[in-house]
Every structure is written in C-alpha cells, then in structure tokens.
Design an enzyme around this catalytic site. Structure first.
Site, PDB file in Angstrom:
ATOM      1  CB  THR A  31      -0.955  -0.009   1.221  1.00 29.43           C
ATOM      2  OG1 THR A  31      -1.499  -1.322   1.382  1.00 29.43           O
ATOM      3  CG2 THR A  31      -2.086   0.980   1.043  1.00 29.43           C
ATOM      4  CG  ASP A  81       3.639   1.850   7.732  1.00 26.52           C
ATOM      5  OD1 ASP A  81       3.507   1.232   6.670  1.00 26.52           O
ATOM      6  OD2 ASP A  81       4.425   1.492   8.640  1.00 26.52           O
ATOM      7  CB  ALA A  83      -2.260  -1.717   9.547  1.00 27.47           C
ATOM      8  CE  LYS A  94       3.151  -0.461  10.710  1.00 24.92           C
ATOM      9  NZ  LYS A  94       3.037  -0.900   9.308  1.00 24.92           N
ATOM     10  N   GLY A  97       5.642  -7.176   6.416  1.00 26.45           N
ATOM     11  CA  GLY A  97       6.757  -6.934   5.494  1.00 26.45           C
ATOM     12  C   GLY A  97       8.102  -6.905   6.203  1.00 26.45           C
ATOM     13  CD  GLU A 103       6.491  -1.068   9.048  1.00 26.00           C
ATOM     14  OE1 GLU A 103       6.309  -1.255   7.845  1.00 26.00           O
ATOM     15  OE2 GLU A 103       5.961  -1.772   9.921  1.00 26.00           O
TER      16      GLU A 103
HETATM   17  C1  5RP Z   1       5.358  -3.954   6.822  1.00 24.15           C
HETATM   18  C2  5RP Z   1       4.018  -3.614   7.354  1.00 24.15           C
HETATM   19  C3  5RP Z   1       2.953  -3.280   6.365  1.00 24.15           C
HETATM   20  O1  5RP Z   1       2.430  -2.032   6.687  1.00 24.15           O
HETATM   21  C4  5RP Z   1       1.871  -4.303   6.434  1.00 24.15           C
HETATM   22  O2  5RP Z   1       2.456  -5.572   6.253  1.00 24.15           O
HETATM   23  C5  5RP Z   1       0.817  -4.052   5.353  1.00 24.15           C
HETATM   24  O3  5RP Z   1       1.357  -4.308   4.099  1.00 24.15           O
HETATM   25  P1  5RP Z   1       0.535  -4.181   2.764  1.00 24.15           P
HETATM   26  O4  5RP Z   1       0.312  -2.728   2.511  1.00 24.15           O
HETATM   27  O5  5RP Z   1       1.461  -4.817   1.736  1.00 24.15           O
HETATM   28  O6  5RP Z   1      -0.747  -4.951   2.919  1.00 24.15           O
HETATM   29  O7  5RP Z   1       3.769  -3.598   8.529  1.00 24.15           O
HETATM   30  O8  5RP Z   1       6.244  -4.354   7.836  1.00 24.15           O
END
Ligand code: 5RP
Length: 220
Positions: A31, A81, A83, A94, A97, A103
């Site tokens: 995202t 950011d 989540a 979180k 990733g 973060e």
């Molecule tokens: C990375 C995170 C991301 O914000 C979480 O995994 C959401 O990812 P995405 O936008 O790909 O769904 O915490 O460490």
C-alpha cells in the site's frame, strides 16, 4: 474492485495529509509503494522523507524524493503507513513486510500516524493475522516457549533477515484484548527487538478503502 485498486484508492486519499515543503515519515508495504507512486505523480514538493525500510528508501529515491536519516529530524508531522490488522481504536498489527522495528522508530518521531488500509484489515480484536515479532536469533527458542505459555504458536519466518540483521517470529493463536498491556509486556522479554503490536503508536487517523469509497476514522 480488486485488492490493488482498493490500495491505490487509499494511497491516493493519503495525499490530503501531505503538506508541501514538509519532511514526511514513510512506512513500508504494497500500500505504501502505491502511496509513494501517488506522491511522485502528485508533484507535491517535499523537503524529504524519513523511510522505514530499504525497500521504501529505494522507491522514494527512484521517485526523486530525498531520503533523510531519522537522526536528521527532531519531529515529523505525519507518518503514513499500512497495517496487517487494525482494531476500532486504531491499534494495529504490523510487520508482515518485516519492517516493524524501523516503522515503530519512525512512527515514534511523528505527531500523527495516518494508517492506510483496505477494509479486509479491519478486525474487532487483534490476533487473526500471525503476530510478527523481531527477535535476536539466540532468543528465538525461549521466546517461542513464552508465547506457547500464552497459547500462541511461534514460527521462525523462513529465509527472512530484517534490515537490522535480525529474525522474525510469526505467532498464531493469540487474541489480543488489551493491546497496550500486551505490547508493554512483550517489549520487556529479553531478545525481543520489537513486537508488531502498535498500540502505543496507534493510528490517529485511519483511511479505510471500501468498495464504496474511502472512509476516514479519527482515533483521538
Ligand atoms: C510492513 C508492514 C505493512 O504495513 C503491512 O504488512 C501491510 O502491508 P501491505 O500494505 O502490503 O498490505 O507492517 O512491515
């Protein structure tokens, strides 16, 4: 509407929280990738960004946005950011990733956490998504036993080394009814670098993409 389109919509909506000339905190994930693309396309001039991962740094730099070290700024107005889960009070899981430590560091610099997520991330109680915990490798086994005593099953994320050179445990089977107490307790366990519960650094604004459009939630 497919998942990427929802993410694109909410990424676009987050531009409303970006002021020209500011230094912006930038998270990590698919995202956020779309948010960085939207920022670049918007042409809003930024003084720079503080990034929460090598992944986001590369994308910001490719978009021509200067990346500053966290140590170069005293405060940030806004941190944007994604989540993995968000509850009705803005508490989040979180770290899907693996960027949770940086973060949380960048979120801690910011006056306001703006969470960008699609409605599949909304839950009443945190814990359906496996909880990421960044750990020092030598403590992984004993931390797994601690989670087991709480009914959680911890699994080392295969092949994952974080930007900080550490490992990730993903913990399933938890229901986190008191996210502040949970985060506070797990943070004390020797070998935990960062727990992926963001309760002390919860979202003050949550932008949630739905098939009917983006909903704004304020969590004061
Ligand atoms: C990375 C995170 C991301 O914000 C979480 O995994 C959401 O990812 P995405 O936008 O790909 O769904 O915490 O460490």
């Amino acid at each position: 509407m497919n998942a990427t389109e929802l993410k694109r919509q909410v990424a676009q909506a987050a531009l409303a929280y970006v002021q020209p000339g500011q230094v912006l905190g930038v998270g990590t994930g698919s995202t956020v990738d779309l948010f960085i693309d939207a920022l670049a396309a918007s042409g809003v001039p930024l003084a720079g960004a503080v990034s929460s991962s090598e992944r986001s740094t590369r994308r910001l730099q490719a978009a021509g946005i200067p990346v500053l070290e966290a140590g170069e700024v005293e405060r940030l107005g806004v941190y944007v950011d994604g989540a993995d889960e968000i509850d009705p009070r803005g508490h989040m899981i979180k770290g899907g990733g693996a960027a949770l430590t940086r973060e949380k560091i960048v979120a801690d610099l910011a006056d306001r956490f703006v969470c960008i997520a699609d409605e599949t991330k909304c839950v009443d109680v945190l814990g359906a998504f496996p909880l990421p915990v960044e750990v020092i490798p030598m403590a992984a086994a004993q931390l797994s036993r601690r989670f087991a005593a709480w009914g959680g099953q911890a699994r080392l994320r295969a092949g994952c080394v974080t930007d900080n050179g550490q490992h990730i445990l993903d913990v399933t089977g938890l229901r986190i009814h008191d996210p502040v107490a949970f985060e506070t307790e797990v943070n004390q366990w020797p070998g935990v670098v960062t727990v992926g519960v963001f309760a002390r650094h919860r979202a003050r604004v949550a932008l949630i993409a739905t098939a009917e459009g983006v909903i704004t939630r304020q969590h004061d």
